[in-house]
Design a protein around this motif. Structure first.
Motif, PDB file in Angstrom:
ATOM      1  N   ALA A 118      -4.762  -5.577  -8.537  1.00 20.12           N
ATOM      2  CA  ALA A 118      -3.655  -6.533  -8.497  1.00 20.12           C
ATOM      3  C   ALA A 118      -2.478  -6.049  -9.349  1.00 20.12           C
ATOM      4  O   ALA A 118      -1.320  -6.128  -8.935  1.00 20.12           O
ATOM      5  CB  ALA A 118      -4.140  -7.900  -8.976  1.00 20.12           C
ATOM      6  N   SER A 123       1.510  -4.853  -8.414  1.00 20.41           N
ATOM      7  CA  SER A 123       2.741  -5.380  -9.027  1.00 20.41           C
ATOM      8  C   SER A 123       3.635  -4.238  -9.482  1.00 20.41           C
ATOM      9  O   SER A 123       4.847  -4.273  -9.292  1.00 20.41           O
ATOM     10  CB  SER A 123       2.413  -6.272 -10.222  1.00 20.41           C
ATOM     11  N   GLU A 158       5.248  -2.711  -6.514  1.00 21.02           N
ATOM     12  CA  GLU A 158       6.287  -3.562  -5.947  1.00 21.02           C
ATOM     13  C   GLU A 158       7.551  -3.500  -6.802  1.00 21.02           C
ATOM     14  O   GLU A 158       8.667  -3.511  -6.280  1.00 21.02           O
ATOM     15  CB  GLU A 158       5.786  -5.004  -5.819  1.00 21.02           C
ATOM     16  N   ALA A 215      11.195 -16.606  -2.659  1.00 18.04           N
ATOM     17  CA  ALA A 215      10.424 -16.808  -1.437  1.00 18.04           C
ATOM     18  C   ALA A 215       9.305 -17.802  -1.673  1.00 18.04           C
ATOM     19  O   ALA A 215       8.771 -17.913  -2.778  1.00 18.04           O
ATOM     20  CB  ALA A 215       9.834 -15.492  -0.969  1.00 18.04           C
ATOM     21  N   ILE A 216       8.958 -18.536  -0.615  1.00 19.23           N
ATOM     22  CA  ILE A 216       7.729 -19.322  -0.646  1.00 19.23           C
ATOM     23  C   ILE A 216       6.748 -18.627   0.282  1.00 19.23           C
ATOM     24  O   ILE A 216       7.002 -18.479   1.482  1.00 19.23           O
ATOM     25  CB  ILE A 216       7.973 -20.786  -0.225  1.00 19.23           C
ATOM     26  N   LEU A 217       5.658 -18.139  -0.290  1.00 19.93           N
ATOM     27  CA  LEU A 217       4.682 -17.367   0.467  1.00 19.93           C
ATOM     28  C   LEU A 217       3.506 -18.292   0.769  1.00 19.93           C
ATOM     29  O   LEU A 217       2.731 -18.627  -0.117  1.00 19.93           O
ATOM     30  CB  LEU A 217       4.251 -16.145  -0.348  1.00 19.93           C
ATOM     31  N   ARG A 226      -1.505 -18.058   2.389  1.00 17.40           N
ATOM     32  CA  ARG A 226      -2.801 -18.411   1.802  1.00 17.40           C
ATOM     33  C   ARG A 226      -3.270 -19.808   2.162  1.00 17.40           C
ATOM     34  O   ARG A 226      -4.463 -20.106   2.070  1.00 17.40           O
ATOM     35  CB  ARG A 226      -2.745 -18.278   0.280  1.00 17.40           C
ATOM     36  N   VAL A 227      -2.314 -20.670   2.542  1.00 15.07           N
ATOM     37  CA  VAL A 227      -2.702 -22.030   2.932  1.00 15.07           C
ATOM     38  C   VAL A 227      -3.734 -21.968   4.054  1.00 15.07           C
ATOM     39  O   VAL A 227      -4.668 -22.766   4.101  1.00 15.07           O
ATOM     40  CB  VAL A 227      -1.463 -22.835   3.373  1.00 15.07           C
ATOM     41  N   PHE A 254      -9.852  -9.059  -0.364  1.00 19.21           N
ATOM     42  CA  PHE A 254      -8.728  -9.087  -1.296  1.00 19.21           C
ATOM     43  C   PHE A 254      -7.475  -9.462  -0.515  1.00 19.21           C
ATOM     44  O   PHE A 254      -7.135  -8.823   0.483  1.00 19.21           O
ATOM     45  CB  PHE A 254      -8.528  -7.719  -1.958  1.00 19.21           C
ATOM     46  N   ILE A 255      -6.790 -10.513  -0.968  1.00 20.26           N
ATOM     47  CA  ILE A 255      -5.598 -10.988  -0.258  1.00 20.26           C
ATOM     48  C   ILE A 255      -4.385 -10.877  -1.174  1.00 20.26           C
ATOM     49  O   ILE A 255      -4.422 -11.306  -2.324  1.00 20.26           O
ATOM     50  CB  ILE A 255      -5.756 -12.463   0.178  1.00 20.26           C
ATOM     51  N   ARG A 256      -3.310 -10.329  -0.662  1.00 22.03           N
ATOM     52  CA  ARG A 256      -2.083 -10.213  -1.441  1.00 22.03           C
ATOM     53  C   ARG A 256      -0.891 -10.677  -0.608  1.00 22.03           C
ATOM     54  O   ARG A 256      -0.723 -10.251   0.535  1.00 22.03           O
ATOM     55  CB  ARG A 256      -1.883  -8.762  -1.855  1.00 22.03           C
ATOM     56  N   SER A 257      -0.053 -11.535  -1.194  1.00 20.57           N
ATOM     57  CA  SER A 257       1.155 -12.018  -0.525  1.00 20.57           C
ATOM     58  C   SER A 257       2.357 -11.238  -1.034  1.00 20.57           C
ATOM     59  O   SER A 257       2.448 -10.965  -2.226  1.00 20.57           O
ATOM     60  CB  SER A 257       1.372 -13.504  -0.834  1.00 20.57           C
ATOM     61  N   ALA A 313       6.825 -10.660  -0.568  1.00 24.05           N
ATOM     62  CA  ALA A 313       8.092 -11.111   0.002  1.00 24.05           C
ATOM     63  C   ALA A 313       8.889  -9.896   0.466  1.00 24.05           C
ATOM     64  O   ALA A 313       8.720  -8.803  -0.057  1.00 24.05           O
ATOM     65  CB  ALA A 313       8.879 -11.894  -1.037  1.00 24.05           C
TER      66      ALA A 313
END
Ligand code: B12
Ligand SMILES: Nc1nc2c(ncn2[C@@H]2O[C@H](COP(=O)(O)OP(=O)(O)O)[C@@H](O)[C@H]2O)c(=O)[nH]1
Ligand SMILES: [Mg+2]
Lengths: 138, 312
Positions: free
Chosen positions: B16, B20, B23, B89-91, B94-95, B107-110, B112
């Motif tokens: 994770a 970052s 990014e 941004a609103i990511l 995941r909802v 492993f999930i990554r959001s 923008a």
């Protein structure tokens, strides 16, 4: 926080059987409008799910919205989980409906800040920025 | 280099944090990413695209479950647009991606888009590399698929799945606008709904009209329902079949080369653009004056900028 883009990442969550989601959506929008990346996880999450997600997303701030009255069980649990995951550099914030004496107790336990009813956007954005700045780069 | 060790050992925090750093794009992570790159090449990268609301995130969830059931680890990189006004941004992907938590094999990554040309592709492909090196067998990249950056990300996938939903109308339009050519698999979502048949028929009609893959792969059109968990096994089977086809036909080597080429050129463009925008403000302004005065032409001005950027 990243040195180049300077984008603060925040994960917002509703935990437990609490269906009040107006407030969390207001918070999401005002943080986005302040240039932050906001990850929203939706309703009815467990503390475990939310902490897991916060770690994978490597957020600066984990914000929990609680209007159900369950804050004194849910938030201490999340503090424990963050410690266990070795992720207590993630700042925990909370908001919603809770009595003042609980707010004081929660801050003692390690919740970075609690913002209640009618907290204006400037306060929400300002508090997130302040807490991230106080934590410093990681 | 212990961040690299954490990634290679598949430690969640290390993965994770590395993402970052990537990014943020600072120079400090280049050495680590270079080391990580040497450990990539095992993961199969699946691009998942379709208009907003077509059901990509929901499909990613059930597909991830199917991948886990087949004994493989899965990473998901979900890309959403930044607001052009604030850059924030609103990511929300995941909802939809519930029930995957607590499993170290997911492993999930959001992410923008951040509106920066070139930057998105670089950062999300770095994230794909990180997941690949960390031992995830399949990496699914969800994007809306509009804009050059997002198309670049899709083209960096080994298998591209284009998702269409019934009742969204503009779907077929979007596909006509360029996604048709890049699809290795067409999936139709929400097939628990009666109007899904129409979408299936329309799509199949379009595919018989044109666009043959050319490499012997028959692009399938697959009905799926995340709601009823139907067609998901078939979709995973098609992804695996496409991978096998690429490997048997030797197409995989060509594709990997093409992906690397697109990446190199993209990064070079990104670097040139940042250099021009950053350190050469004064030079650019001066050149603009001269171009306006018809003393030099735009081509010569660009060559001048390039020559100057080579000096530092
Ligand atoms: C609207 C409302 C509803 C709506 C919710 C609609 C929706 N989708 O949100 C409906 C009618 C559905 C509803 C239902 C119920 N409600 Co109701 N509801 C309210 C009410 C009147 C307003 C809440 C609201 O939307 N405020 C507006 C938003 C913008 O404010 P906010 O949520 O407080 O958020 C602000 C701050 O708190 C802060 N903030 C919030 N979250 C976060 C997170 C972070 C990280 C940060 C930094 C800041 C932050 O920022 C926001 C902006 O300033 C409150 C009363 C009240 N005074 O709060 C009761 C209230 C919350 N409900 C209550 C109850 C009991 C219920 C029901 C159980 C009633 C019932 N018996 O059926 C159900 C339960 C529903 C469920 N599944 O959870 C009680 C809760 C009591 C408690 N905590 O002990 C309250 C307090 C009313 C009362 N005084 O008794 N409710
Ligand atoms: N009926 C039905 N609805 C679905 C299905 N898959 C997704 N949806 C709904 O379609 C909407 C958009 O889904 P989402 O996954 O967020 O789409 P995305 O924007 O493409 O990622 C949501 O309301 C989902 O519940 C499905 O298989 N059947
Ligand atoms: Mg989505």
């Amino acid at each position: 926080m990243s040195e180049k883009t300077g984008v603060i990442r925040v994960l917002l969550a509703k935990v437990g059987l609490d269906g009040h989601d107006r407030g969390v959506k207001v918070v999401a929008r005002c943080l986005r409008d302040a240039g932050m990346d906001v990850i929203y996880t939706g309703l009815h999450r467990t503390p475990e799910e939310v902490v897991d997600a916060a770690v994978q997303e490597d957020v600066d701030v984990l914000g929990v919205s609680l209007l159900s009255g369950a804050h004194m069980t849910i938030l201490p649990r999340m503090i424990d989980l963050l410690k266990k995951t070795d992720a207590d550099d993630i700042i925990l914030m909370a908001g919603g409906v809770m009595p003042d004496e609980d707010v004081a107790a929660l801050k003692k336990l390690g919740v970075g800040e609690v913002l209640l009813q009618d907290a204006p956007p400037e306060t929400i954005v300002g508090t997130v920025r302040r807490l991230v700045a106080e934590r410093g780069p990681r | 280099m212990d961040m690299v060790e954490d990634v290679l050992a598949g430690r969640v925090r290390g993965i994770a944090r590395m993402m970052s750093r990537a990014e943020a794009g600072g120079g400090d992570c280049r050495a680590a990413l270079a080391e990580i790159y040497r450990h990539t090449g095992r993961a199969h990268v699946v691009g998942l695209t379709g208009v907003p609301g077509s059901g990509k995130s929901t499909l990613a969830r059930v597909l991830a479950r199917a991948i886990r059931a087949s004994g493989r680890k899965v990473g998901i990189v979900a890309v959403d647009p930044s607001s052009p006004f604030s850059g924030g941004a609103i990511l929300g992907d995941r909802v939809r991606m519930t029930g995957l938590s607590g499993d170290p094999g997911v492993f999930i990554r959001s992410m923008a888009t951040h509106g920066a040309v070139g930057g998105l592709a670089r950062a999300s492909l770095d994230s794909v590399d990180i997941l690949d090196a960390a031992g995830f067998d399949i990496v699914v990249v969800e994007t809306v698929g509009v804009g050059q950056d997002e198309v670049d990300i899709l083209q960096a996938a080994h298998t591209v799945v284009v998702l269409s939903a019934p009742g969204l109308g503009d779907d077929i339009q979007a596909i006509k606008a360029g996604l048709l050519e890049i699809a290795d698999i067409h999936a139709v979502s929400k097939c628990d709904r009666a109007d899904a048949n129409r979408t299936l028929i329309d799509l199949k009609g379009m595919l018989t009209l044109g666009v043959a893959g050319g490499d012997g792969w028959q692009v399938p059109v697959l009905p799926t329902s995340a709601e009823n968990d139907e067609g998901i096994g078939d979709l995973l089977a098609a992804i695996d079949a496409h991978r096998a086809h690429l490997e048997d036909s030797g197409g995989i080597a060509l594709r990997r080369r093409r992906i690397a080429e697109t990446r190199i050129l993209g990064i070079a463009e990104d670097i040139v653009r940042t250099r021009f925008a950053g350190r050469h403000d004064g030079r650019l302004a001066g050149l603009l004056d001269r171009v306006m005065a018809r003393e030099v032409d735009p081509y010569a001005a660009a060559m001048d900028m390039l020559a100057a950027s080579r000096e530092d």
